[in-house]
Design a protein around this motif. Structure first.
Motif, PDB file in Angstrom:
ATOM      1  N   ALA A   1       0.780  -1.353   0.092  1.00  0.00           N
ATOM      2  CA  ALA A   1       0.201  -0.194  -0.159  1.00  0.00           C
ATOM      3  C   ALA A   1       0.831   1.436   0.064  1.00  0.00           C
ATOM      4  CB  ALA A   1      -1.376   0.005   1.325  1.00  0.00           C
ATOM      5  N   ARG A   2       0.602   2.298  -0.871  1.00  0.00           N
ATOM      6  CA  ARG A   2       1.201   3.289  -1.106  1.00  0.00           C
ATOM      7  C   ARG A   2      -0.016   4.465  -0.542  1.00  0.00           C
ATOM      8  NH1 ARG A   2       6.339   3.319  -4.926  1.00  0.00           N
ATOM      9  NH2 ARG A   2       7.209   1.439  -4.847  1.00  0.00           N
ATOM     10  N   PHE A   3       0.497   5.617   0.506  1.00  0.00           N
ATOM     11  CA  PHE A   3      -0.532   6.697   0.565  1.00  0.00           C
ATOM     12  C   PHE A   3       0.216   8.219   0.513  1.00  0.00           C
ATOM     13  CE2 PHE A   3      -0.821   3.287   2.903  1.00  0.00           C
ATOM     14  CZ  PHE A   3      -2.674   2.980   2.926  1.00  0.00           C
ATOM     15  N   TYR A   4      -0.493   8.948  -0.797  1.00  0.00           N
ATOM     16  CA  TYR A   4       0.308  10.369  -0.903  1.00  0.00           C
ATOM     17  C   TYR A   4      -0.236  11.663  -0.576  1.00  0.00           C
ATOM     18  CZ  TYR A   4       1.800   6.771  -4.531  1.00  0.00           C
ATOM     19  OH  TYR A   4       2.472   5.725  -5.372  1.00  0.00           O
ATOM     20  N   GLU A   5       0.652  12.600  -0.545  1.00  0.00           N
ATOM     21  CA  GLU A   5      -0.173  13.604   0.324  1.00  0.00           C
ATOM     22  C   GLU A   5       0.371  15.071  -0.291  1.00  0.00           C
ATOM     23  OE1 GLU A   5       0.352  13.723   4.825  1.00  0.00           O
ATOM     24  OE2 GLU A   5       0.167  12.180   4.907  1.00  0.00           O
ATOM     25  N   TYR A   6      -0.158  16.487  -0.329  1.00  0.00           N
ATOM     26  CA  TYR A   6       0.381  16.965  -1.064  1.00  0.00           C
ATOM     27  C   TYR A   6       0.164  18.850  -0.434  1.00  0.00           C
ATOM     28  CZ  TYR A   6       0.001  13.998  -4.934  1.00  0.00           C
ATOM     29  OH  TYR A   6      -0.416  12.904  -5.397  1.00  0.00           O
ATOM     30  N   ILE A   7       1.448  19.373  -0.295  1.00  0.00           N
ATOM     31  CA  ILE A   7       1.304  21.114   0.038  1.00  0.00           C
ATOM     32  C   ILE A   7      -0.196  21.705  -0.228  1.00  0.00           C
ATOM     33  CG2 ILE A   7       2.139  22.881  -0.050  1.00  0.00           C
ATOM     34  CD1 ILE A   7       4.751  21.378  -0.402  1.00  0.00           C
ATOM     35  N   ASP A   8      -0.954  21.780   1.067  1.00  0.00           N
ATOM     36  CA  ASP A   8      -2.020  22.466   0.779  1.00  0.00           C
ATOM     37  C   ASP A   8      -2.004  23.107   0.096  1.00  0.00           C
ATOM     38  OD1 ASP A   8      -3.365  20.745   3.133  1.00  0.00           O
ATOM     39  OD2 ASP A   8      -2.217  22.143   5.078  1.00  0.00           O
ATOM     40  N   GLY A   9      -3.094  23.402  -0.904  1.00  0.00           N
ATOM     41  CA  GLY A   9      -3.270  24.530  -2.534  1.00  0.00           C
ATOM     42  C   GLY A   9      -3.933  24.082  -2.837  1.00  0.00           C
ATOM     43  N   VAL A  10      -4.778  24.606  -3.773  1.00  0.00           N
ATOM     44  CA  VAL A  10      -5.041  24.497  -5.124  1.00  0.00           C
ATOM     45  C   VAL A  10      -4.741  24.003  -6.107  1.00  0.00           C
ATOM     46  CG1 VAL A  10      -7.450  25.967  -3.793  1.00  0.00           C
ATOM     47  CG2 VAL A  10      -6.188  26.726  -5.336  1.00  0.00           C
ATOM     48  N   GLY A  11      -5.073  23.611  -7.373  1.00  0.00           N
ATOM     49  CA  GLY A  11      -5.051  24.438  -8.561  1.00  0.00           C
ATOM     50  C   GLY A  11      -3.454  22.571  -8.840  1.00  0.00           C
ATOM     51  N   GLU A  12      -3.063  22.950 -10.277  1.00  0.00           N
ATOM     52  CA  GLU A  12      -2.208  21.971 -10.844  1.00  0.00           C
ATOM     53  C   GLU A  12      -1.203  21.629 -10.204  1.00  0.00           C
ATOM     54  OE1 GLU A  12      -1.199  24.272 -15.293  1.00  0.00           O
ATOM     55  OE2 GLU A  12      -2.764  21.925 -15.037  1.00  0.00           O
TER      56      GLU A  12
ATOM     57  N   LYS B   1       2.549  20.719  -4.737  1.00  0.00           N
ATOM     58  CA  LYS B   1       3.556  19.759  -4.798  1.00  0.00           C
ATOM     59  C   LYS B   1       3.636  18.190  -3.491  1.00  0.00           C
ATOM     60  CE  LYS B   1       6.214  22.051  -7.642  1.00  0.00           C
ATOM     61  NZ  LYS B   1       6.703  21.680  -8.857  1.00  0.00           N
ATOM     62  N   LEU B   2       3.920  16.885  -3.950  1.00  0.00           N
ATOM     63  CA  LEU B   2       4.686  15.934  -3.525  1.00  0.00           C
ATOM     64  C   LEU B   2       4.696  16.521  -2.326  1.00  0.00           C
ATOM     65  CD1 LEU B   2       3.504  12.817  -3.881  1.00  0.00           C
ATOM     66  CD2 LEU B   2       5.200  12.638  -3.917  1.00  0.00           C
ATOM     67  N   SER B   3       4.126  16.331  -0.740  1.00  0.00           N
ATOM     68  CA  SER B   3       4.907  16.324   0.608  1.00  0.00           C
ATOM     69  C   SER B   3       5.313  14.911   1.051  1.00  0.00           C
ATOM     70  CB  SER B   3       3.523  17.302   1.488  1.00  0.00           C
ATOM     71  OG  SER B   3       2.665  16.372   1.669  1.00  0.00           O
ATOM     72  N   LYS B   4       4.599  14.266   0.983  1.00  0.00           N
ATOM     73  CA  LYS B   4       4.872  13.034   2.121  1.00  0.00           C
ATOM     74  C   LYS B   4       4.057  11.660   1.099  1.00  0.00           C
ATOM     75  CE  LYS B   4       4.236  14.674   6.663  1.00  0.00           C
ATOM     76  NZ  LYS B   4       5.391  14.382   7.708  1.00  0.00           N
TER      77      LYS B   4
ATOM     78  N   VAL C   1       1.455  30.406  -2.419  1.00  0.00           N
ATOM     79  CA  VAL C   1       1.604  29.818  -1.003  1.00  0.00           C
ATOM     80  C   VAL C   1      -0.164  28.926  -0.911  1.00  0.00           C
ATOM     81  CG1 VAL C   1      -0.189  30.130   1.221  1.00  0.00           C
ATOM     82  CG2 VAL C   1       2.366  31.298   0.255  1.00  0.00           C
ATOM     83  N   ARG C   2      -0.791  29.647  -2.143  1.00  0.00           N
ATOM     84  CA  ARG C   2      -2.030  29.335  -2.918  1.00  0.00           C
ATOM     85  C   ARG C   2      -1.472  27.889  -3.582  1.00  0.00           C
ATOM     86  NH1 ARG C   2      -3.144  34.948  -3.818  1.00  0.00           N
ATOM     87  NH2 ARG C   2      -2.605  34.202  -5.663  1.00  0.00           N
ATOM     88  N   ASN C   3      -0.627  27.867  -4.613  1.00  0.00           N
ATOM     89  CA  ASN C   3      -1.444  26.909  -5.326  1.00  0.00           C
ATOM     90  C   ASN C   3      -0.172  25.639  -4.865  1.00  0.00           C
ATOM     91  OD1 ASN C   3      -2.476  28.137  -7.048  1.00  0.00           O
ATOM     92  ND2 ASN C   3      -0.734  29.097  -8.162  1.00  0.00           N
ATOM     93  N   GLY C   4       0.466  25.649  -3.510  1.00  0.00           N
ATOM     94  CA  GLY C   4       1.096  24.765  -3.037  1.00  0.00           C
ATOM     95  C   GLY C   4       2.617  23.730  -3.327  1.00  0.00           C
ATOM     96  N   ARG C   5       3.491  25.383  -4.260  1.00  0.00           N
ATOM     97  CA  ARG C   5       3.936  25.258  -4.868  1.00  0.00           C
ATOM     98  C   ARG C   5       5.280  24.994  -4.175  1.00  0.00           C
ATOM     99  NH1 ARG C   5       3.235  29.988  -8.623  1.00  0.00           N
ATOM    100  NH2 ARG C   5       5.763  29.770  -8.698  1.00  0.00           N
ATOM    101  N   ALA C   6       5.405  25.903  -3.002  1.00  0.00           N
ATOM    102  CA  ALA C   6       6.688  25.718  -2.357  1.00  0.00           C
ATOM    103  C   ALA C   6       6.410  25.149  -0.949  1.00  0.00           C
ATOM    104  CB  ALA C   6       7.391  27.104  -1.739  1.00  0.00           C
ATOM    105  N   THR C   7       7.012  24.337  -0.007  1.00  0.00           N
ATOM    106  CA  THR C   7       6.667  24.228   1.714  1.00  0.00           C
ATOM    107  C   THR C   7       6.605  25.284   2.356  1.00  0.00           C
ATOM    108  OG1 THR C   7       8.690  21.987   1.559  1.00  0.00           O
ATOM    109  CG2 THR C   7       7.614  22.903   3.461  1.00  0.00           C
ATOM    110  N   PRO C   8       5.131  25.431   3.092  1.00  0.00           N
ATOM    111  CA  PRO C   8       5.556  26.839   3.758  1.00  0.00           C
ATOM    112  C   PRO C   8       6.349  27.371   4.587  1.00  0.00           C
ATOM    113  CG  PRO C   8       3.206  24.973   3.330  1.00  0.00           C
ATOM    114  CD  PRO C   8       4.727  24.358   2.643  1.00  0.00           C
TER     115      PRO C   8
END
Length: 355
Positions: free
Chosen positions: A78-89, A92-95, A300-307
């Motif tokens: 099993a693999r689980f994927y988490e992303y930086i909070d944000g919207v749109g395409e 970025k992947l966080s975990k 920040v809004r698009n989750g492109r960088a680690t907050p």
């Protein structure tokens, strides 16, 4: 030779599909909107792969089930994927978490990946923790400075700070609202976002007593009870006790006043004291690293960088006589190839000396 038996892509998670998944004992992740199902056969092995996605088509969970056709035994990954909070395409992947289960349905091994995305670089930093140990690609230096009181200062990246903080857990962390009530005594102590605040570390036989004080919190206006607590910490840390002060800026009047009054109080205890004052110029230089306000908002809004990469204070890990220090100045220097500890620390503090 692998033979494709079935391929179903983008199945909506409703009605018949949900019923089929429940019958196959497949757990559907919360907020999943669709699933891809691939079934193959290779010799005596039958493999099913379920890939779940959310409404933005982001990968959420992937299950791979290998079944031995003769014995009926199953192995699952099993693999689980988490992303930086944000919207749109652009998010970025966080975990990523990977778990392997044997035929007895017990977890045999696990891998945990954390990804760190600095706003100033296209390089993705990562760490990987597994049964075989820890690996990462964080920029590092083996260099450090040691002051006359025997305290070592080692620059580290913010990514390494976040990784260590996560591993240490809450009991080692001095958090907001940053009064004397949040102080801890431990073998290892961690705190961050030190800007106008003053951090006092009392090092001795019991590890470190770490205090993080916000000068603009009304609970810290009266320093008398704070000083009494510091005296108690000094007494409990034994005969070879030493202390350091770190942080503070001149532009904040309360900050500057608090720093020097606390230093004066520690001097009355007649113990070795090390002084590391951040100062206005360092904060000003750090602000220059930030992107323009509109671009900052977009990131920040698009989750492109680690907050946390936007947090401009000092972040420290205290372990014995060593202080590991992370900040945006050090991040920038490490990314550019600088490995000189004194140079990085000189750029991180306006005062880097001892009493």
């Amino acid at each position: 030779m692998t033979k494709l038996l079935s391929l179903k892509k983008g199945l909506s998670l409703a009605g018949e599909t949900i019923a089929d998944l429940k019958q196959a004992k497949i757990n559907i992740p919360k907020n999943a909107q669709s699933v891809d199902v691939v079934q193959t056969a290779n010799g005596t092995k039958y493999t099913s792969i379920y890939t779940f996605r959310n409404c933005d088509n982001y990968l959420m969970k992937r299950l791979k089930i290998d079944k031995d056709i003769q014995s009926g035994e199953e192995k699952l990954q099993a693999r689980f994927y988490e992303y930086i909070d944000g919207v749109g395409e652009n998010r970025k992947l966080s975990k990523v978490t990977k778990l392997n289960f044997g035929s007895d349905n017990k977890c045999k091994d696990a891998e945990f990946w954390d990804f760190y995305h600095p706003y100033y670089s296209d390089t993705v930093l990562f760490s990987r923790r597994s049964n075989s140990g820890v690996a990462n690609n964080f920029p590092k230096t083996s260099d450090y400075i040691e002051d006359i009181n025997g305290i070592k200062l080692r620059p580290i990246s913010t990514a390494e700070y976040l990784e260590t903080k996560q591993r240490m857990g809450r009991k080692h962390f001095v958090s907001a609202p940053w009064t004397i009530d949040e102080s801890i005594t431990s073998d290892v102590a961690v705190t961050d976002r030190i800007k106008e605040c003053t951090v006092i570390g009392i090092i001795g036989e019991k590890g470190i007593s770490l205090n993080h004080l916000n000068p603009n919190n009304k609970k810290n206006y009266d320093l008398a009870p704070i000083i009494e607590t510091l005296k108690e910490q000094i007494s409990k840390q034994g005969k070879d006790v030493k202390a350091f002060l770190l942080g503070s800026v001149e532009a904040d009047e309360r900050s500057n006043k608090q720093f020097w009054e606390l230093k004066n109080a520690l001097e009355q205890a007649r113990i070795p004291i090390s002084t590391y004052k951040t100062g206005d110029m360092v904060i000003k230089n750090i602000r220059a690293f930030l992107p323009p306000i509109m671009e900052f908002g977009k990131m920040v809004r698009n989750g492109r960088a680690t907050p946390f990469s936007f947090v401009s204070g000092q972040h420290i890990i205290c372990d014995g006589n060593e202080i590991k220090i992370a900040n945006m100045v050090i991040d920038k220097e490490l990314a550019s190839g600088n490995r000189n500890a004194f140079d990085m620390l000189r750029k991180s503090f306006s005062i880097l000396n001892n009493s």
